[in-house]
Design an enzyme around this catalytic site. Structure first.
Site, mmCIF file in Angstrom:
data_model
loop_
_atom_site.group_PDB
_atom_site.id
_atom_site.type_symbol
_atom_site.label_atom_id
_atom_site.label_comp_id
_atom_site.label_asym_id
_atom_site.label_seq_id
_atom_site.Cartn_x
_atom_site.Cartn_y
_atom_site.Cartn_z
ATOM 1 N N HIS A 172 0.824 -1.216 0.000
ATOM 2 C CA HIS A 172 0.000 0.000 0.000
ATOM 3 C C HIS A 172 0.853 1.258 0.000
ATOM 4 O O HIS A 172 2.088 1.213 0.068
ATOM 5 C CB HIS A 172 -0.936 -0.012 1.207
ATOM 6 N N CYS A 188 2.447 -3.366 6.895
ATOM 7 C CA CYS A 188 2.977 -4.395 5.995
ATOM 8 C C CYS A 188 4.064 -3.794 5.107
ATOM 9 O O CYS A 188 5.148 -3.479 5.581
ATOM 10 C CB CYS A 188 1.839 -4.991 5.178
#
Length: 246
Positions: A172, A188
């Site tokens: 992302h 992440c």
């Protein structure tokens, strides 16, 4: 995930109060893919994506085409959470390489997956464990946070699936560009918003993803050490400073 503090209003509003100057101004610097952009938000509203500061565009952070000696087929996304790189394999021994920031969750998954979902300006909900362990931070957000400039997933998100199930592993964007190339306390795999936006447009759902193990990273990238500034550098190599990118 850690919510990146935003200072979007910093420096705005001063221009209207500044005296008019007749001094010629220099031409704006061409930032290439890392320049400012105007994007469409989740409700159709314009959202300004600020240019990435040159200090953050170190050699390991800037997207660039590089020689690639991994075994993956063209079109594959390869995530190396230990070298803090993401590769989009091009074939013919080449790949487009991106610098990433890696949170603790970024090292909790390895192996193969597919991109099962793509989302522009995604919403985000903290996990039950996050709410339980840090209620003062995540408790107010347990109902979810809509997409936008305050969302830790940034402008785009790619959701990794395995066996038809969401792995909870995300690639992302971020509203904290200073974090790219560094380890973070949570999250992440995050990229500069400009990088994830372009990658989002290039790859379809169903794209194969390989997340390397530490051993695979060491074999392909060599040993790395973390410098005092938070960036990685080859063991025994020169320190990469932010100033060098300016």
């Amino acid at each position: 995930m850690r919510l990146a503090p935003l200072m979007l209003a910093l420096g705005l509003g001063l221009a209207a109060c500044a005296p008019t100057s007749q001094t010629p101004t220099s031409a704006p610097v061409d930032m290439g893919p890392y320049g400012a952009r105007t994007d469409e938000g989740p409700s159709g509203q314009p959202i300004e994506i600020h240019a990435v500061r040159p200090a953050y565009l170190t050699d390991r952070n800037r997207r660039q085409q590089v020689a690639y000696n991994g075994p993956e087929a063209a079109g594959t996304i390869v995530v190396d959470p230990y070298a803090r790189f993401l590769y989009h394999v091009q074939g013919n021994g080449q790949a487009m390489r991106y610098g990433v920031a890696v949170g603790q969750a970024g090292k909790n998954f390895q192996g193969n997956a597919t991109i099962g979902r793509k989302q522009a300006w995604p919403s985000w909900t903290p996990t039950a464990n996050m709410v339980r362990t840090q209620p003062e931070l995540y408790g107010p957000l347990k109902g979810g946070l809509s997409g936008g400039v305050d969302n830790p997933l940034g402008s785009r998100a790619l959701y990794l699936y395995r066996g038809g199930r969401d792995t909870m592993y995300r690639i992302h964007g971020t509203m904290d560009p200073s974090s790219i190339g560094k380890a973070t306390s949570a999250g992440c795999i995050r990229l500069f918003n400009q990088d994830i936006m372009d990658l989002f447009n290039e790859i379809p759902s169903g794209t194969q993803v390989k997340v390397r193990t530490r051993a695979e990273s060491l074999a392909l990238e060599g040993p790395l050490v973390e410098q005092p500034n938070g960036y990685l550098a080859p063991a025994g190599g020169a320190v990469e400073t932010a100033e060098a990118a300016q």
